[in-house]
Design a protein around this motif. Structure first.
Motif, PDB file in Angstrom:
ATOM      1  N   LYS A 116      12.744  28.980  25.254  1.00 21.29           N
ATOM      2  CA  LYS A 116      12.624  27.529  25.447  1.00 21.29           C
ATOM      3  C   LYS A 116      11.603  27.204  26.539  1.00 21.29           C
ATOM      4  N   ALA A 117      11.576  27.994  27.602  1.00 22.52           N
ATOM      5  CA  ALA A 117      10.565  27.793  28.646  1.00 22.52           C
ATOM      6  C   ALA A 117       9.169  28.056  28.092  1.00 22.52           C
ATOM      7  N   HIS A 134      11.605  22.999  20.790  1.00 22.85           N
ATOM      8  CA  HIS A 134      11.203  22.643  22.151  1.00 22.85           C
ATOM      9  C   HIS A 134       9.687  22.613  22.358  1.00 22.85           C
ATOM     10  N   SER A 135       8.927  23.238  21.462  1.00 25.61           N
ATOM     11  CA  SER A 135       7.464  23.138  21.528  1.00 25.61           C
ATOM     12  C   SER A 135       6.963  21.915  20.774  1.00 25.61           C
ATOM     13  N   ASP A 158      19.490  36.781  11.819  1.00 27.61           N
ATOM     14  CA  ASP A 158      20.019  35.535  12.369  1.00 27.61           C
ATOM     15  C   ASP A 158      19.503  35.207  13.767  1.00 27.61           C
ATOM     16  N   PHE A 159      19.499  36.179  14.668  1.00 32.23           N
ATOM     17  CA  PHE A 159      19.071  35.880  16.039  1.00 32.23           C
ATOM     18  C   PHE A 159      17.571  35.598  16.099  1.00 32.23           C
ATOM     19  N   VAL A 182      13.536  28.986  15.660  1.00 32.70           N
ATOM     20  CA  VAL A 182      13.968  27.584  15.540  1.00 32.70           C
ATOM     21  C   VAL A 182      13.984  26.923  16.918  1.00 32.70           C
ATOM     22  N   SER A 183      14.498  27.629  17.925  1.00 30.66           N
ATOM     23  CA  SER A 183      14.513  27.091  19.292  1.00 30.66           C
ATOM     24  C   SER A 183      13.094  26.852  19.793  1.00 30.66           C
TER      25      SER A 183
END
Length: 178
Positions: free
Chosen positions: A152-153, A31-32, A19-20, A26-27
């Motif tokens: 995300k960064a 964001h990319s 899951d993680f 997915v994140s």
């Protein structure tokens, strides 16, 4: 199985069975703005291998999609907050592998993944994009948020680096080749 579209909208369909790890990929996709369709299954039942292989395959897919890396910005950077955490990432899409990862993780396990497997995912991912990337978590008290701000960064920095430079001709290098 993986399919990506560098010119996507950040749509994803990810199933690794962890899951993680799904959440991280997915994140990254969102964001990319890279569309990612990823299905991963462990053949040997070892979670570490599945996490490592997911990073490898995702990195290789991006590397292949970048081709000769012509007319791209090449460099990208971003600072992203996630609640009480903040991370910065700088990327150079030169075809030299280097990673500096300082995530300041404190817990041995974050969600259902070990700290060392999370770091190894990032190392495998970066090495297989064939790039130089520096990831620094500046601060935070929640390890989940540190990982989220870091991915995300990385996504935003990579999105900036793979963007097309309308004023560029050929490869973005003074050496004549990447």
């Amino acid at each position: 199985m993986i399919k990506i579209n560098l010119d996507g909208k950040g749509n994803s369909n990810v199933n690794t069975g962890i899951d993680f790890l799904n959440h991280i990929v997915v994140s990254f996709s969102k964001h990319s703005k890279i569309d990612i369709d990823l299905k991963a299954k462990s053949e040997d039942g070892i979670k570490h291998h599945l996490i490592e292989d997911t990073g490898i395959v995702l990195g290789q897919a991006i590397d292949k999609a970048l081709g000769k890396r012509e007319n791209i910005n090449r460099f990208g950077n971003a600072t992203v907050p996630m609640d009480e955490s903040a991370s910065s990432v700088a990327v150079d899409l030169i075809k030299r592998q280097y990673s500096h990862i300082d995530m300041k993780l404190e817990r041995e396990k974050i969600e259902n993944m070990s700290q060392e497997d999370i770091i190894h995912f990032f190392q495998s991912f970066i090495g297989n994009i064939n790039c130089c990337m520096h990831i620094i978590v500046h601060y935070g008290t929640n390890d989940h948020h540190k990982v989220e701000s870091a991915i995300k960064a990385a996504a935003v920095a990579l999105r900036n680096a793979i963007g097309i430079d309308p004023n560029s001709e050929g490869g973005p290098t003074t050496k004549g080749m990447m």
